[in-house]
Design a protein around this motif. Structure first.
Motif, PDB file in Angstrom:
ATOM      1  N   ASN A 103      38.707  51.437  53.608  1.00 53.82           N
ATOM      2  CA  ASN A 103      38.849  51.588  52.170  1.00 53.82           C
ATOM      3  C   ASN A 103      39.860  50.555  51.665  1.00 53.82           C
ATOM      4  N   LEU A 104      39.473  49.785  50.648  1.00 52.57           N
ATOM      5  CA  LEU A 104      40.341  48.724  50.126  1.00 52.57           C
ATOM      6  C   LEU A 104      40.309  48.747  48.608  1.00 52.57           C
ATOM      7  N   PHE A 105      41.168  47.962  47.981  1.00 51.35           N
ATOM      8  CA  PHE A 105      41.039  47.765  46.540  1.00 51.35           C
ATOM      9  C   PHE A 105      41.489  46.361  46.177  1.00 51.35           C
ATOM     10  N   ALA A 106      40.899  45.879  45.072  1.00 49.99           N
ATOM     11  CA  ALA A 106      41.301  44.582  44.517  1.00 49.99           C
ATOM     12  C   ALA A 106      42.060  44.873  43.236  1.00 49.99           C
ATOM     13  N   ILE A 107      43.126  44.111  42.982  1.00 51.78           N
ATOM     14  CA  ILE A 107      43.913  44.308  41.758  1.00 51.78           C
ATOM     15  C   ILE A 107      44.417  42.953  41.274  1.00 51.78           C
ATOM     16  N   ARG A 108      44.374  42.761  39.955  1.00 51.29           N
ATOM     17  CA  ARG A 108      44.852  41.492  39.397  1.00 51.29           C
ATOM     18  C   ARG A 108      46.334  41.630  39.067  1.00 51.29           C
ATOM     19  N   GLY A 109      47.119  40.701  39.536  1.00 53.68           N
ATOM     20  CA  GLY A 109      48.567  40.739  39.320  1.00 53.68           C
ATOM     21  C   GLY A 109      48.945  40.252  37.936  1.00 53.68           C
ATOM     22  N   LYS A 110      50.248  40.450  37.600  1.00 52.95           N
ATOM     23  CA  LYS A 110      50.769  39.966  36.311  1.00 52.95           C
ATOM     24  C   LYS A 110      50.618  38.454  36.206  1.00 52.95           C
ATOM     25  N   ASP A 111      50.606  37.800  37.370  1.00 54.86           N
ATOM     26  CA  ASP A 111      50.461  36.343  37.414  1.00 54.86           C
ATOM     27  C   ASP A 111      49.001  35.907  37.249  1.00 54.86           C
ATOM     28  N   GLY A 112      48.076  36.862  37.051  1.00 55.48           N
ATOM     29  CA  GLY A 112      46.665  36.518  36.849  1.00 55.48           C
ATOM     30  C   GLY A 112      45.883  36.352  38.144  1.00 55.48           C
ATOM     31  N   LYS A 113      46.576  36.475  39.274  1.00 57.43           N
ATOM     32  CA  LYS A 113      45.898  36.266  40.559  1.00 57.43           C
ATOM     33  C   LYS A 113      45.276  37.576  41.059  1.00 57.43           C
ATOM     34  N   LEU A 114      44.059  37.461  41.551  1.00 58.04           N
ATOM     35  CA  LEU A 114      43.388  38.626  42.110  1.00 58.04           C
ATOM     36  C   LEU A 114      43.701  38.722  43.602  1.00 58.04           C
ATOM     37  N   ARG A 115      44.126  39.908  44.037  1.00 61.89           N
ATOM     38  CA  ARG A 115      44.440  40.132  45.451  1.00 61.89           C
ATOM     39  C   ARG A 115      43.713  41.382  45.926  1.00 61.89           C
ATOM     40  N   ALA A 116      43.547  41.490  47.231  1.00 59.53           N
ATOM     41  CA  ALA A 116      42.930  42.695  47.800  1.00 59.53           C
ATOM     42  C   ALA A 116      43.821  43.247  48.895  1.00 59.53           C
ATOM     43  N   PHE A 117      43.908  44.578  48.939  1.00 56.72           N
ATOM     44  CA  PHE A 117      44.771  45.274  49.900  1.00 56.72           C
ATOM     45  C   PHE A 117      44.003  46.443  50.525  1.00 56.72           C
ATOM     46  N   TYR A 118      44.447  46.849  51.715  1.00 56.56           N
ATOM     47  CA  TYR A 118      43.980  48.128  52.251  1.00 56.56           C
ATOM     48  C   TYR A 118      44.475  49.223  51.304  1.00 56.56           C
ATOM     49  N   ASN A 119      43.603  50.186  51.058  1.00 57.91           N
ATOM     50  CA  ASN A 119      43.946  51.265  50.125  1.00 57.91           C
ATOM     51  C   ASN A 119      44.691  52.363  50.875  1.00 57.91           C
ATOM     52  N   VAL A 120      45.909  52.030  51.281  1.00 58.73           N
ATOM     53  CA  VAL A 120      46.678  53.004  52.059  1.00 58.73           C
ATOM     54  C   VAL A 120      48.171  52.819  51.796  1.00 58.73           C
TER      55      VAL A 120
END
Ligand code: FES
Ligand SMILES: [Fe+2]
Length: 407
Positions: A103-120
């Motif tokens: 399970n993961l998620f992608a989130i856009r940072g305040k800097d406009g960059k899209l990152r993906a992390f393990y959802n844990v």
């Protein structure tokens, strides 16, 4: 990208649970033997040459041990589809997704960059987000540790009293992320070579068949649960040998006599001119500026991208394994507007009510057949001209599977 979805269908295609395999397989293939046994120890007749090869043995679609090996060798090492960049266009916008059982998620940072992390959560492993939405701070629902959208640990109540607590150690665990024409992919293997370097020519070809690709918006998702191994579902996509018999309306929508599949490193293209504009699948305006082709691409291991005849469109079919013999499909539609037109609704209806049930019926029957004591492995119908009947793209996929499992 408008995040508003026109509709979400939930579909279950349950046709009863089947018993697990007994593990019994006949010794040695029966019938004609004009192809040598590649592996004399096991009798496996899969061969790297499509013209000499038998298909993957049935056990590859059934055995839990092979599924476990696939997770490690294929899904934890390959590039998997995550979402569309337009679904996470604003700072703080996030969406959850799966890579096999991860399970993961992608989130856009305040800097406009899209990152993906393990959802844990790094504390005691509670999942951090559900679905999609917008957050400036990610707060764990369990003990309220919080994280910045770039993955840094923001606060952990009481940690100042814990000897040697190192906040750096408890940041979110990030994975590789890359985009192709707005479609977002992730790779759990930090050492994996870039997706762009492995798919040369793919984005240019997609843009050629859909020049408006950057303007497309997510419109809706159809969801299906299928009683079949994920490779069985992929196999079905990779050939049009079955189109004339199994998809009469599709065979009217496109000129299947001109359907051609071309294989590349880790993807293949599947392209045919459109058939009649007033066909039996759905009608479309055949005038100037209307895409007049079906153009689809399969991308290793489990995504297809498709442009159907009609106004600018693209669909993704994400084939997500949920077990050795179960698969979840997400069928997403992208159009110029997030609210589909009457014609686009007609196309969605055709795919949901006709095309998908046809294919799901096929693969679920195949999955039952793979348990038969009367079947071990079949033979690819491959012709030298790589015609519309040729199954070389299925072999290309099987060869990638075998190579991955060997490493
Ligand atoms: S598990 Fe997340 S704060 Fe404890
Ligand atoms: Fe099909």
């Amino acid at each position: 990208m408008d995040s508003g979805a026109w509709l979400v269908y939930q579909k279950g295609w349950k046709s009863g649970r089947r018993k697990a395999s007994t593990g019994f397989r006949p010794k040695g293939a029966r019938g004609m033997s004009n192809v040598e046994t590649l592996n004399p120890a096991t009798g496996d007749r899969f061969h790297p040459d499509p013209e000499r090869s038998y298909t993957l043995e049935a056990r590859y679609y059934i055995e839990p041990e092979i599924y476990e090996r696939e997770k490690a060798a294929i899904f934890y090492r390959g590039w998997s589809f995550a979402c569309h960049a337009g679904q996470v266009s604003e700072p703080g916008a996030y969406t959850e997704f799966r890579v096999a059982d991860q399970n993961l998620f992608a989130i856009r940072g305040k800097d406009g960059k899209l990152r993906a992390f393990y959802n844990v959560c790094s504390h005691r492993a509670h999942e951090l987000v559900r679905g999609s939405g917008t957050k400036t701070v990610i707060t764990c629902p369990y003990h309220a540790w919080s994280y910045h959208a770039d993955g840094r640990l923001r606060s952990a109540r009481g940690s100042e009293k814990v000897a040697g607590f190192d906040a750096e150690e408890f940041c979110l665990k990030q994975v590789q992320l890359e985009e192709i024409a707005g479609f977002v992919f992730v790779n759990l293997d930090p050492e994996a070579p870039s997706l762009a370097s492995q798919t040369q020519g793919l984005e240019a070809e997609m843009r050629r068949y859909c020049p408006e690709i950057d303007k497309l918006k997510f419109a809706c998702r159809l969801t299906y649960e299928i009683e079949a191994n994920w490779k069985n579902v992929v196999d079905n996509y990779l050939e049009c040998y079955h189109c004339a018999t199994a998809h009469p309306a599709f065979a009217d929508l496109v000129d299947i006599s001109k359907y051609r599949s071309v294989t590349y490193g880790i993807h293949s293209s599947h392209i045919a001119p459109a058939g009649r504009a007033d066909n039996t699948a759905y009608s479309f305006d055949g005038g100037d500026g209307t895409p007049n082709s079906f153009a689809g691409w399969w991308l290793w291991p489990n995504l297809t991208l498709n442009i159907f005849p009609g106004p600018p469109n693209i669909t993704t079919l994400h084939i997500i394994p949920t077990g050795p013999e179960t698969t979840l499909e997400h069928f997403d539609f992208y159009f110029l507007e997030s609210e589909p037109s009457a014609g686009e609704r007609e196309a969605i209806e055709y795919m949901d009510k006709v095309l998908q049930p046809e294919d799901i019926g096929l693969v679920e029957s195949v999955q039952r057949g793979l348990h038969s004591r009367g079947y071990r492995q079949g033979r690819f119908m491959v012709d030298a001209a790589r015609s519309h009947l040729s199954e070389h793209a299925v072999h290309h996929f099987h060869n990638l599977v075998m190579n991955a499992l060997r490493t």
